[in-house]
Design a protein around this motif. Structure first.
Motif, PDB file in Angstrom:
ATOM      1  N   ARG A  11      39.835  44.656  30.687  1.00  0.00           N
ATOM      2  CA  ARG A  11      41.214  44.629  30.203  1.00  0.00           C
ATOM      3  C   ARG A  11      42.159  45.312  31.188  1.00  0.00           C
ATOM      4  O   ARG A  11      43.257  44.815  31.459  1.00  0.00           O
ATOM      5  N   ALA A  12      41.734  46.441  31.755  1.00  0.00           N
ATOM      6  CA  ALA A  12      42.580  47.147  32.717  1.00  0.00           C
ATOM      7  C   ALA A  12      42.875  46.284  33.930  1.00  0.00           C
ATOM      8  O   ALA A  12      43.975  46.357  34.508  1.00  0.00           O
ATOM      9  N   ALA A  13      41.901  45.459  34.335  1.00  0.00           N
ATOM     10  CA  ALA A  13      42.112  44.563  35.477  1.00  0.00           C
ATOM     11  C   ALA A  13      42.976  43.366  35.100  1.00  0.00           C
ATOM     12  O   ALA A  13      43.918  43.010  35.818  1.00  0.00           O
ATOM     13  N   SER A  19      47.174  35.403  36.180  1.00  0.00           N
ATOM     14  CA  SER A  19      46.136  34.470  35.737  1.00  0.00           C
ATOM     15  C   SER A  19      44.793  34.978  36.251  1.00  0.00           C
ATOM     16  O   SER A  19      44.731  35.721  37.235  1.00  0.00           O
ATOM     17  N   VAL A  20      43.727  34.588  35.564  1.00  0.00           N
ATOM     18  CA  VAL A  20      42.385  35.077  35.901  1.00  0.00           C
ATOM     19  C   VAL A  20      41.488  33.910  36.264  1.00  0.00           C
ATOM     20  O   VAL A  20      41.309  32.981  35.463  1.00  0.00           O
ATOM     21  N   PHE A  45      40.665  36.704  26.859  1.00  0.00           N
ATOM     22  CA  PHE A  45      41.550  36.517  28.006  1.00  0.00           C
ATOM     23  C   PHE A  45      41.936  35.055  28.228  1.00  0.00           C
ATOM     24  O   PHE A  45      42.305  34.655  29.328  1.00  0.00           O
ATOM     25  N   ARG A  46      41.872  34.253  27.172  1.00  0.00           N
ATOM     26  CA  ARG A  46      42.193  32.835  27.334  1.00  0.00           C
ATOM     27  C   ARG A  46      43.665  32.616  27.668  1.00  0.00           C
ATOM     28  O   ARG A  46      44.025  31.608  28.279  1.00  0.00           O
ATOM     29  N   THR A  91      48.446  37.104  41.234  1.00  0.00           N
ATOM     30  CA  THR A  91      49.600  37.913  40.862  1.00  0.00           C
ATOM     31  C   THR A  91      50.749  37.552  41.792  1.00  0.00           C
ATOM     32  O   THR A  91      50.589  37.621  43.025  1.00  0.00           O
ATOM     33  N   ASP A  92      51.855  37.153  41.197  1.00  0.00           N
ATOM     34  CA  ASP A  92      53.017  36.727  41.995  1.00  0.00           C
ATOM     35  C   ASP A  92      52.645  35.657  43.019  1.00  0.00           C
ATOM     36  O   ASP A  92      53.122  35.660  44.159  1.00  0.00           O
ATOM     37  N   GLY A  93      51.746  34.761  42.605  1.00  0.00           N
ATOM     38  CA  GLY A  93      51.358  33.660  43.465  1.00  0.00           C
ATOM     39  C   GLY A  93      50.375  34.004  44.561  1.00  0.00           C
ATOM     40  O   GLY A  93      50.001  33.138  45.360  1.00  0.00           O
ATOM     41  N   GLN A  94      49.913  35.259  44.604  1.00  0.00           N
ATOM     42  CA  GLN A  94      48.987  35.698  45.635  1.00  0.00           C
ATOM     43  C   GLN A  94      47.610  35.983  45.036  1.00  0.00           C
ATOM     44  O   GLN A  94      47.509  36.522  43.924  1.00  0.00           O
TER      45      GLN A  94
END
Length: 329
Positions: A129-131, A137-138, A220-221, A297-300
């Motif tokens: 969860r922290a990550a 997106s994951v 995390f869906r 994150t932010d496209g990266q």
């Protein structure tokens, strides 16, 4: 692990009463005698006896369930009926999914039910969860557990937790989540060399059946998670011994005929291990609980590794495995 949960609860000033309920009443009395707390009372219980179980739970605030995972379902059902909050140590994927199916009933009863609140699952869920909270997106979460144990022992085999659960991990098909589907793997497949923090160091990990692979895709869906896997690296000596016993057939629960008597090989092994005298030695084990999350994150592209190194708790004289599993519950 239940005794560690009880020991932990005795140190909380806002806990007034703790009932140790066990099928083996004698063992429950031994735990209570060792702790010598006025908060403790003992009850004998068979969790398959629904009427007695509901009477036991009636009026309780919470149930911390440390029974063998195969018995989790009747305990949660009784908690829902009696409106008692619930937590357990995990359901080895398949049982966890059955418990998750009761989510709406638990919510309607006004209770919180935490399925998997030990080390793995439990602490690993918090690490994940922290990550995930840092990612838009994951793509994947890989759960990795490294175990080491240098505790001196004359015993032929020392199981770090329930031998029945370990045998299931060695014999049942691990599940890997990929793009919306769970794919079964061969037991002990997916060998991978990993490097953990010392004192574990380099170790060989394999797939294992675990609850994180059931819960993460649901939890995390909203982050479009695509992949979840779990691998564990047992100490090499333990791995060799267990694999030998499983190859001989001791992992099977299917009864065999021995001189006219039907016996389960795994129950024979479990009983033999119970007969091994406890050794008064200082634990020298270590667990590394780790998740590796990859996403955007932010496209990266971003990869986040969260891990905890757990060592024995000297004040209580307990192992790292007991500490990271029993105290979260």
């Amino acid at each position: 692990m239940g005794r560690i949960a009880v020991r932990t609860l005795t140190e909380f000033s806002d806990v007034d009463q703790i009932t140790i309920a066990d099928y083996n009443e004698e063992r429950a009395h031994e735990v209570a005698a060792a702790l010598a707390s006025s908060k403790l009372e003992i009850k004998q219980i068979d969790v398959n006896d629904e009427e007695r179980l509901r009477r036991l739970l009636h009026g309780a605030d919470a149930v911390l369930n440390a029974v063998e995972y195969v018995f989790n379902l009747p305990v949660l059902r009784a908690c829902i009926q009696e409106k008692v909050h619930y937590a357990d140590l995990g359901g080895l994927f398949h049982m966890t999914r059955k418990l998750m199916d009761l989510s709406a009933e638990a919510e309607a009863a006004g209770i919180t039910a935490m399925v998997g609140m030990g080390g793995t699952p439990g602490v690993t869920n918090l690490l994940a969860r922290a990550a995930v909270d840092q990612l838009d997106s994951v793509d994947s979460i890989k759960v990795q557990l490294g175990c080491g144990d240098e505790t001196p022992s004359m015993a032929p085999l020392v199981a770090p937790y329930s031998i029945r659960t370990i045998l299931d991990e060695f014999t049942k098909e691990p599940q890997v989540f990929q793009d919306g589907t769970w794919y079964p793997q061969r037991p002990l497949s997916g060998e991978e060399e990993m490097v953990f923090p010392l004192p574990i160091g380099r170790a060989t990990a394999t797939y294992s059946l675990h609850s994180e692979c059931a819960t993460f895709p649901v939890s995390f869906r909203d982050k479009s998670i695509r992949h979840v896997s779990f691998k564990i690296a047992f100490p090499p000596d333990f791995m060799t011994k267990l694999k030998f016993l499983v190859d001989l057939g001791f992992g099977s629960a299917e009864p065999i005929n021995v001189q006219g008597v039907k016996v389960s090989p795994r129950e024979v092994l479990a009983q033999l291990l119970d007969l091994v005298p406890a050794e008064d030695v200082e634990p020298q084990d270590c667990d590394v609980l780790r998740i590796v999350a990859a996403g955007q994150t932010d496209g990266q592209p971003v990869e986040i590794t969260n891990q905890i190194v757990v060592l024995p708790y000297r004040r209580w004289g307990i192992s790292a495995g007991a500490l990271d599993t029993g105290t979260p519950l």
